[in-house]
Scaffold this active site. Structure first.
Site, mmCIF file in Angstrom:
data_model
loop_
_atom_site.group_PDB
_atom_site.id
_atom_site.type_symbol
_atom_site.label_atom_id
_atom_site.label_comp_id
_atom_site.label_asym_id
_atom_site.label_seq_id
_atom_site.Cartn_x
_atom_site.Cartn_y
_atom_site.Cartn_z
ATOM 1 N N SER A 129 0.964 -1.334 0.000
ATOM 2 C CA SER A 129 0.092 -0.148 0.314
ATOM 3 C C SER A 129 1.187 1.346 0.272
ATOM 4 C CB SER A 129 -0.695 0.481 0.844
ATOM 5 O OG SER A 129 -1.674 1.234 0.967
ATOM 6 N N LYS A 183 -4.108 -6.966 3.436
ATOM 7 C CA LYS A 183 -4.619 -5.615 2.166
ATOM 8 C C LYS A 183 -5.990 -5.867 1.784
ATOM 9 C CE LYS A 183 -3.115 -2.206 -0.272
ATOM 10 N NZ LYS A 183 -3.858 -2.260 -1.497
ATOM 11 N N HIS A 186 -7.412 -4.165 4.784
ATOM 12 C CA HIS A 186 -6.796 -2.395 4.684
ATOM 13 C C HIS A 186 -7.866 -1.581 4.168
ATOM 14 C CE1 HIS A 186 -4.581 0.461 2.630
ATOM 15 N NE2 HIS A 186 -3.929 0.940 3.085
ATOM 16 N N ASN A 187 -8.566 -2.214 2.749
ATOM 17 C CA ASN A 187 -8.722 -1.232 1.178
ATOM 18 C C ASN A 187 -10.132 -1.036 2.292
ATOM 19 O OD1 ASN A 187 -6.060 -1.338 0.098
ATOM 20 N ND2 ASN A 187 -7.389 -2.263 -1.472
ATOM 21 N N GLU A 190 -9.904 1.523 3.852
ATOM 22 C CA GLU A 190 -9.639 3.313 2.951
ATOM 23 C C GLU A 190 -11.184 3.392 2.104
ATOM 24 O OE1 GLU A 190 -6.923 2.410 0.380
ATOM 25 O OE2 GLU A 190 -7.776 2.494 -1.294
HETATM 26 C C1 6PG Z 1 -3.139 0.901 -1.346
HETATM 27 C C2 6PG Z 1 -4.340 1.225 -2.832
HETATM 28 C C3 6PG Z 1 -4.657 0.410 -3.860
HETATM 29 C C4 6PG Z 1 -5.421 0.689 -4.827
HETATM 30 C C5 6PG Z 1 -6.677 0.202 -4.011
HETATM 31 C C6 6PG Z 1 -7.779 1.373 -5.286
HETATM 32 O O1 6PG Z 1 -3.332 1.120 -0.706
HETATM 33 O O2 6PG Z 1 -2.385 1.945 -2.119
HETATM 34 O O3 6PG Z 1 -6.119 0.349 -2.200
HETATM 35 O O4 6PG Z 1 -4.214 -1.238 -3.762
HETATM 36 O O5 6PG Z 1 -5.093 2.372 -5.697
HETATM 37 O O6 6PG Z 1 -7.217 -0.863 -4.415
HETATM 38 O O7 6PG Z 1 -9.043 0.663 -4.702
HETATM 39 P P1 6PG Z 1 -10.325 0.790 -5.643
HETATM 40 O O8 6PG Z 1 -9.958 1.390 -7.282
HETATM 41 O O9 6PG Z 1 -10.634 -0.355 -5.635
HETATM 42 O O10 6PG Z 1 -11.195 1.931 -4.541
#
Ligand code: 6PG
Length: 472
Positions: A129, A183, A186-187, A190
């Site tokens: 990430s 991960k 984590h997302n 996010e």
């Molecule tokens: C990170 C982000 C990266 C990516 C996401 C975006 O941790 O650096 O999470 O992995 O930008 O997958 O996800 P979406 O396109 O589903 O919003």
């Protein structure tokens, strides 16, 4: 010619930046890309003058690496990973290690670990990430697989990762697909925090009548507080201040309101549903993206459906201040982390991942998209009580809930009265109210289930399984 320490497959932006990061930390590298022109372009450009060579085919690539080979794949998650594994494995030797640094589905990683290890190779599924900048300057890395495979890359990853006061933002997460699972969660968090900040912006704009620059000022203030200081608040301010390239107006106001997604948020919610973990704030964020994508229907509905009529409202409490909005943002962000950590705890038990919760909080403190000062508090909470079932029960977090829940409730009420959607704020309020209620109305749900389907129920006053003949 001496062999390279590290190999990279896939020269997208993330791949390029990660190999430059490895090289700058003293790991000579060899790169391979499906189309050689991309490799040549990189070697003549950003890779020029570096300890980086290129390979035109996979045999040449493997031959240029010292043993045991350490190969990071930065390619699209899904069948492309299996295809590259099939193409490269004839050239690999015992002990060589493949690392998948993409956002792969954790069950695919479980399968690949088993497959590669049965052939005496190593396989690590590693969440990375931090976006392009993080990849170059130090990302947060979440590697999972067998411990011996991890140890073969520990020195490399420790140098490449973001550094915080108590060490690098990388650790051995656990076996199998655990790195990619962490991960994924984590997302999910996010997604939650992004939507929370979008809701705050919408309320400040539509109820408080503020413009982008005034909202950006609030974000700047929030970013100075312990509760909200974070990368996502920081970039929200940046996004809100950005003018359109012609300097006419704010670029944010010209962006189409349909949010995309690549799958990790959906996987978080699917896993939560499967495992019986409650993640309503994260789910609300996912669903908000789904609804946002129905732009044409929303435009049509706008002319047919009406919001609450002000004259029918029982109260005139339709305005809010930014302090209450901050309460809503703090509690909803805390709820996103709490729900994500709870999902990790349950998954850790069900999948035997043996996740170390303080370490996960630690590696998220730097480099990653959800890095924030709150993660120090989360780390402390799990250090204080490794058996903590929910972050909300930790004294510091319960104090936050008790001090801020009235503000959150005011915000949700004002949003409802104004007909402004706040899916994460309202889900969080319901989550908190449900979680702190010792007796919920599911006694009646149980009665109905027993009435129509003889599903039985338990009683509060005696042990056993009961059934009532409701209709006789
Ligand atoms: C990170 C982000 C990266 C990516 C996401 C975006 O941790 O650096 O999470 O992995 O930008 O997958 O996800 P979406 O396109 O589903 O919003």
């Amino acid at each position: 010619m001496s062999k390279a320490h590290f190999g990279l497959i896939g020269l997208g932006v993330m791949g390029e930046n990660l190999v430059l990061n490895a090289e700058s930390n003293g790991f000579s590298s060899v790169v391979y890309n499906r189309t050689y022109s991309k490799t040549a372009e990189f070697l003549d450009g950003r890779g020029l003058g570096k300890q980086i060579t290129g390979a035109s085919d996979l045999k040449d690539f493997v031959d240029k690496l010292e043993r045991p080979r350490r190969i990071l794949m930065m390619i699209k998650a899904g069948p492309a990973i299996d295809a590259v594994i099939d193409q490269i494995s004839p050239y690999l030797q015992e002990g060589d290690l493949l690392i998948d640094g993409g956002n792969s589905e954790f069950r695919d990683t479980e399968r690949r670990v088993l497959d590669l290890e049965s052939r005496s190779f190593g396989f690590i599924g590693m969440g990375i990430s931090g976006g392009a900048k993080g990849a170059l300057e130090g990302p947060s890395m979440m590697p999972g697989g067998t411990k011996s495979s991890y140890l073969a890359i520990e020195s490399l990853l420790s140098k490449m990762a973001a550094q915080v006061e108590d060490g690098p933002c990388v650790t051995y997460v656990g076996p199998g697909g655990s790195g990619h699972f962490v991960k994924t969660v984590h997302n999910g968090i996010e997604y939650g925090i992004e939507q929370i900040l979008a809701e705050a912006y919408d309320l400040m704009k539509r109820i408080c009548g503020m413009d982008c620059s005034q909202i950006a000022d609030v974000m700047a203030q929030w970013n100075k507080t312990e509760e909200l200081s974070s990368y996502l608040v920081e970039i929200t301010e940046i996004c809100l201040r950005k003018k359109d390239s012609d300097k006419e107006g704010d670029i944010v106001e010209k962006i189409l309101d349909k949010a995309g997604q690549k799958g990790t948020g959906l996987w978080t919610v699917m896993s939560a549903l499967e495992l019986g973990a409650s993640v309503p704030t994260i789910y609300a964020a996912l669903n908000a993206r789904v609804l946002s994508s129905m732009k044409e229907q929303r435009i049509l509905a706008e002319s047919i459906l009406h919001g609450p009529s002000q004259k029918n409202l029982v109260s005139d409490n339709t305005s809010i201040d930014t302090a209450s909005i901050m309460d809503a943002v703090v509690l909803s962000s805390i709820a996103s982390y709490a729900q994500g950590m709870e999902l990790l705890r349950i998954a850790s038990n069900d999948y035997n991942y043996n996740l170390d919760m303080p370490s996960i909080a630690q590696i998220w403190k730097g480099g990653c998209i959800i890095r924030s000062r709150l993660l120090k508090r989360i780390q402390d909470a799990f250090n204080l009580n490794p058996e903590l079932s929910n972050l909300l029960l930790d004294p510091w977090f319960s104090d936050q809930v008790n001090r801020r829940i009235s503000g959150l409730a005011e915000v949700v009420a004002a949003a409802a009265e104004n007909g402004v959607p706040v899916p994460c704020f309202s889900s969080t309020l319901d989550y908190l109210n449900s979680y702190r209620t010792g007796r919920l109305p599911q006694n009646l749900v149980q009665a109905m289930r027993d009435c129509f389907g003889s599903h039985t129920y338990q009683r509060v006053d005696k042990e056993g399984i009961f059934h009532t003949e409701w209709l006789s």
